[in-house]
Motif scaffolding. Structure first.
Motif: not given
Length: 262
Positions: A3-18, A20-26
């Motif tokens: 609900s707050n657009s600033s919540s992901y401001q720093s997280l966006a830079l490392i989100y994909d690293r965190l 890595e094991d998400a089941p995108y293929d599923q």
């Protein structure tokens, strides 16, 4: 989504690293199998609360026309860079899922990775479902997954998680309200040169029952609603952790007034 657009401001830079094991293929397999089961011809897809666009880019690679929507322009900036590197085109819109509007209707809307669990009031959910209905063509389908109430209680509860890698570490404290909502307080330490940068994120998620979600979908005008659990074709059980929903915008006869989306 937050609900707050600033919540992901720093997280966006490392989100994909965190993630890595998400089941995108599923998630992609769920999308492909479900759209096939519903029998419609899907070409235009909206990826709602797209994050850094991993699902968006995979859809575009498979030939779909993709509109990626997220509340965080930092997340969308990462999506743009990844799309450029992948050689695909996606339309980017920085909007809140509770009030988004698209220039043209789509055949499908997807909202994966429990993004809808960030809607912490019934009104938020109803408004989002209403706007999804408005964004779909007649016969269009809505696919999404959410955390179950069981997962909110049993997995998160009042737990603390931690990660200590050489370049990224975090402490993740979960504060459960005793019912269906959890607050995630995360402290990250990210290596920058010879130092570590510290930043904090606070996110809230809420679980809803299958009956509540199905009621709000019908109220928004959807039918042909199907619920399964945990990347299977099986109906949810008491201990299911991730609930998957598919709903169809059958025709204009169930149309809700746009004022109810405000």
């Amino acid at each position: 989504m937050s609900s707050n657009s600033s919540s992901y401001q720093s997280l966006a830079l490392i989100y994909d690293r965190l993630m890595e094991d998400a089941p995108y293929d599923q998630w992609m397999e769920y999308f492909m199998q479900t759209t096939k089961r519903y029998g419609g011809s899907v070409q235009q897809v909206i990826d709602l609360a797209c994050g850094t666009g991993t699902i968006s880019i995979e859809l575009a690679r498979r030939g779909y026309e993709v509109t990626s929507i997220d509340l965080s322009d930092d997340m969308l900036a990462v999506t743009y860079d990844k799309a450029q590197q992948s050689g695909v085109n996606v339309q980017l819109l920085c909007q809140d899922m509770r009030e988004f509007i698209v220039p043209s209707s789509a055949d499908a809307v997807v909202c994966f990775c429990d993004s809808l669990s960030y809607l912490t009031t019934p009104l938020d959910v109803e408004q989002t479902f209403c706007h999804v209905w408005q964004a779909l063509k007649p016969g269009g389908i809505f696919l999404f997954d959410v955390h179950s109430v069981y997962k909110i209680q049993a997995f998160y509860g009042d737990q603390t998680f931690a990660l200590a890698d050489s370049d990224i570490s975090y402490i993740w404290q979960c504060d459960w309200d005793g019912a269906s909502q959890v607050t995630h307080e995360l402290t990250f330490f990210v290596q920058e040169g010879g130092y570590y940068k510290r930043f904090e994120e606070v996110h809230q998620q809420r679980g809803y029952t299958v009956e509540e979600i199905e009621h709000w979908l019908r109220k928004a005008g959807f039918d042909h609603i199907m619920c399964t659990a945990d990347f299977t074709d099986e109906p949810p059980r008491e201990t299911s952790e991730r609930l998957f929903f598919t709903a169809m915008k059958q025709d204009e006869s169930n149309k809700v007034s746009f004022s109810s989306c405000s």
